[in-house]
Design an enzyme around this catalytic site. Structure first.
Site, PDB file in Angstrom:
ATOM      1  CG  HIS A  76      -1.927   1.134   1.239  1.00 37.05           C
ATOM      2  ND1 HIS A  76      -1.690   2.138   2.522  1.00 37.05           N
ATOM      3  CD2 HIS A  76      -2.716   1.786   0.536  1.00 37.05           C
ATOM      4  CE1 HIS A  76      -2.476   2.848   2.341  1.00 37.05           C
ATOM      5  NE2 HIS A  76      -3.257   3.036   1.174  1.00 37.05           N
ATOM      6  CB  SER A  77       0.648   4.234   0.446  1.00 35.82           C
ATOM      7  OG  SER A  77       0.963   5.553   0.453  1.00 35.82           O
ATOM      8  CE1 TYR A  78       8.784   3.804   1.808  1.00 36.22           C
ATOM      9  CE2 TYR A  78       7.749   2.947   3.595  1.00 36.22           C
ATOM     10  CZ  TYR A  78       9.031   3.277   2.688  1.00 36.22           C
ATOM     11  OH  TYR A  78      10.272   2.574   3.338  1.00 36.22           O
ATOM     12  N   GLY A  80       4.799   0.786  -1.981  1.00 39.31           N
ATOM     13  CA  GLY A  80       5.115   0.229  -3.630  1.00 39.31           C
ATOM     14  C   GLY A  80       6.747   0.300  -3.731  1.00 39.31           C
ATOM     15  CG  HIS A 224      -4.083   6.653   0.000  1.00 44.44           C
ATOM     16  ND1 HIS A 224      -3.445   6.141  -1.264  1.00 44.44           N
ATOM     17  CD2 HIS A 224      -3.018   6.745   0.831  1.00 44.44           C
ATOM     18  CE1 HIS A 224      -2.267   6.034  -0.864  1.00 44.44           C
ATOM     19  NE2 HIS A 224      -2.017   6.310   0.079  1.00 44.44           N
TER      20      HIS A 224
END
Length: 242
Positions: A76-78, A80, A224
């Site tokens: 998720h998010s960062y 990646g 998000h």
């Protein structure tokens, strides 16, 4: 049976997957959520030396400790950045890589490279001012959360280590592209710091054409933090990957 390994984004911890993990287990799968060093219940380990490599090793250590192979790695998010690194180093251990509204880096980029200069400068300044070189969490409103969900996330968020923000990641895009990939795009509302990655996921020139083969894009009508705001829809999407 699939092996799901779930990795949270910035300021979060394994706690954010509480509404998704039981459904994966009920469906007959193994599921484990990682908490990265320095955040969540590991916030007491926050220190200035935490960097991107620390968090990459957190994820690989969890795979090893849980003796997982054929892993559906959900980042998720960062995270990646972390999923990309793991797919580069251990593609044979992954059956699928899921970028959940997550950062899609190019080789030699940092997480901060995908952000506007105003955001980048503000976060770097905040980390430099923090005694442990971390930057504070935003108000969960930016994740599309409200009411009880907003309060739950706000209570649990912790400052995120600043080191991983500016450290570049080198990887072989062809190795990452050897792993089947899905990008789940959360668009209601979209988070601005993921905009660059959203454009990349449909760009045939991204990674010199290596991204698109074997990849697909799904959308969720939520913000998000879908594991908080719409866990049932997210669960259904994840189960289609097994």
């Amino acid at each position: 049976m699939a092996n799901f390994l779930l990795v949270h984004g910035a300021w979060h911890g394994a706690w954010c997957w509480q509404r998704v993990l039981p459904g994966l287990v009920r469906a007959g799968h193994r599921a484990h959520a990682v908490t990265l060093t320095g955040v969540g219940e590991r916030a007491h380990l926050l220190h200035p030396g935490i960097d991107l490599e620390t968090h990459i090793l957190d994820v690989m250590a969890a795979m090893d400790a849980e003796e997982m192979s054929d892993v559906v790695l959900v980042v998720h998010s960062y995270a990646g950045m972390l999923g990309t690194a793991v797919a580069d180093r251990r593609p044979e251990r992954l059956s699928h890589l899921v970028y959940l509204d997550a950062v899609l880096p190019k080789p030699g980029e940092s997480w901060s490279s995908t952000h506007a200069s105003t955001t980048r400068n503000a976060r770097i300044a905040a980390a430099q001012a923090h005694p442990q070189r971390a930057f504070p969490a935003p108000d969960p409103t930016v994740f599309g959360l409200s009411d009880a969900d907003h309060a739950w996330v706000q209570r649990r968020q912790t400052p995120h280590p600043g080191g991983p923000y500016t450290q570049v990641l080198d990887f072989d895009p062809q190795r990452v592209a050897s792993v089947p990939r899905t990008f789940i795009n959360c668009i209601a509302p979209p988070l601005g710091t993921i905009d660059v990655s959203r454009l990349r996921m449909v760009d045939p020139k991204f990674w010199d054409g290596a991204w698109l083969p074997g990849s697909r894009v799904l959308e969720m009508q939520t913000g998000h933090d879908p594991m908080v705001s719409d866990p049932q829809t997210l669960l259904k999407l994840l189960l289609t990957l097994t």
